[in-house]
Write an enzyme that holds these catalytic residues in place. Structure first.
Site, short mmCIF file in Angstrom:
data_model
loop_
_atom_site.label_atom_id
_atom_site.label_comp_id
_atom_site.label_asym_id
_atom_site.label_seq_id
_atom_site.Cartn_x
_atom_site.Cartn_y
_atom_site.Cartn_z
N SER A 74 0.86 -1.19 0.00
CA SER A 74 0.00 0.00 0.00
C SER A 74 0.88 1.23 0.00
O SER A 74 2.06 1.15 0.43
CB SER A 74 -0.85 0.00 1.28
OG SER A 74 -1.47 1.25 1.49
N TYR A 90 -2.00 0.30 10.61
CA TYR A 90 -1.94 -0.17 9.22
C TYR A 90 -0.58 0.17 8.62
O TYR A 90 0.02 -0.64 7.92
CB TYR A 90 -3.09 0.47 8.45
CG TYR A 90 -3.26 0.00 7.03
CD1 TYR A 90 -3.44 -1.35 6.74
CD2 TYR A 90 -3.26 0.91 5.97
CE1 TYR A 90 -3.61 -1.78 5.42
CE2 TYR A 90 -3.44 0.49 4.66
CZ TYR A 90 -3.61 -0.85 4.40
OH TYR A 90 -3.77 -1.27 3.10
C1 8X3 Z 1 -4.99 1.70 1.28
C2 8X3 Z 1 -4.41 3.04 1.01
O1 8X3 Z 1 -4.53 5.49 1.69
O2 8X3 Z 1 -6.06 3.98 2.85
O3 8X3 Z 1 -4.04 0.70 1.27
O4 8X3 Z 1 -3.71 3.93 3.36
S1 8X3 Z 1 -4.70 4.14 2.29
#
Ligand code: 8X3
Length: 262
Positions: free
Chosen positions: A148, A161
């Site tokens: 990502s 994340y």
């Molecule tokens: C998803 C992209 O911008 O939500 O992997 O982190 S973001």
């Protein structure tokens, strides 16, 4: 068009995260282009529906449902045995993963962080460890890991994340160095804002209106099919060509903090 390896056998891939979104779109597109695809995910009925769609479209390739959790090492070992019996694969596409929560560090849920680390990092680890021997033996193996833009840019509320995707990004970079001598190509695809059925819904605890608000006013976020097209292109290039890191964003998201909403 049907894709084959140099010895003319059909190309074959394991694609994780194939029940939904980018994983599903990538598995289907590969099958449309002649690949035999083992579609991995936890929800068997969704994989069956994907295989049925491929049959209805009479694609030149094939979707083989492989219902399992990528963090379940015994189940992954079972898939390796099945794939080996069928003749092996040349490509592993790790798309399973995802986000849970948007907490700031000061309030981060340890449970969500552990889930994200397991799904994004340890799942990729389990799949790579299981399939690397076969990919090396093939002679022209490929691993594609979907991370990502969160793997390279941190943002407020993204820490859990960010940490998981940065971990998967680090694993991918080390893997590329380690496997070059075995002629295994390692590709990383780093998407930004992709409007899929489940990504934001899962991240925001099932709150559909909050999930919709993520994309509100953004003229054209990426679709799962946009990213799938890039993944398929990368794995179909001649094997010596390594698109080692592909960052893909919609024009409306020039950077993590610059999203154009109309
Ligand atoms: C998803 C992209 O911008 O939500 O992997 O982190 S973001």
């Amino acid at each position: 068009m049907s894709h084959t390896t140099e010895n003319q056998s059909p190309r074959a891939a394991v694609v994780t995260g194939a029940t939904t979104g980018i994983g599903r779109a990538t598995a289907l597109e590969l099958a449309r282009r002649g690949w035999r695809v083992y579609a991995v995910g936890r929800r068997a009925e969704r994989l069956d529906a994907l295989a049925a769609q491929a049959r209805e479209e009479a694609v030149p390739g094939e979707v083989v449902p492989a219902p399992l959790d990528v963090t379940d090492e015994a189940a992954v070992a079972g898939l390796v045995a099945r794939v080996d019996t069928d003749g092996g694969i040349d490509t592993l596409v790790n798309i399973a993963g995802g986000a849970r929560g948007t907490d700031f560090v000061g309030a981060g849920s340890r449970e969500d962080w552990e889930w994200m680390y397991r799904a994004n990092v340890l799942g990729t680890l389990a799949m790579c460890q299981a399939f690397l021997p076969g990919l090396r033996a093939h002679g022209e193996g490929t691993v594609l890991n979907l991370t990502s833009t969160a793997a390279v840019t941190a943002y407020e509320g993204g820490a859990g994340y960010n940490a998981a995707k940065m971990g998967q990004h680090g694993l991918t970079a080390a893997l590329r160095l380690e496997e070059a001598e075995h002629n295994v190509r390692v590709i990383e695809v780093l998407p930004g804002m992709v409007h899929t059925e489940e990504f934001s819904l899962m991240r925001l605890g099932g709150d559909q209106s909050a999930a919709d608000a993520v994309y509100a006013g953004v003229e054209k976020p990426l679709t799962a099919e946009d990213v799938a097209e890039v993944c398929v292109h990368a794995v179909e290039l001649p094997h010596h060509v390594n698109l080692d890191q592909i960052v893909i964003r919609p024009v409306a998201q020039a950077a993590q903090h610059k999203v154009i909403r109309r």
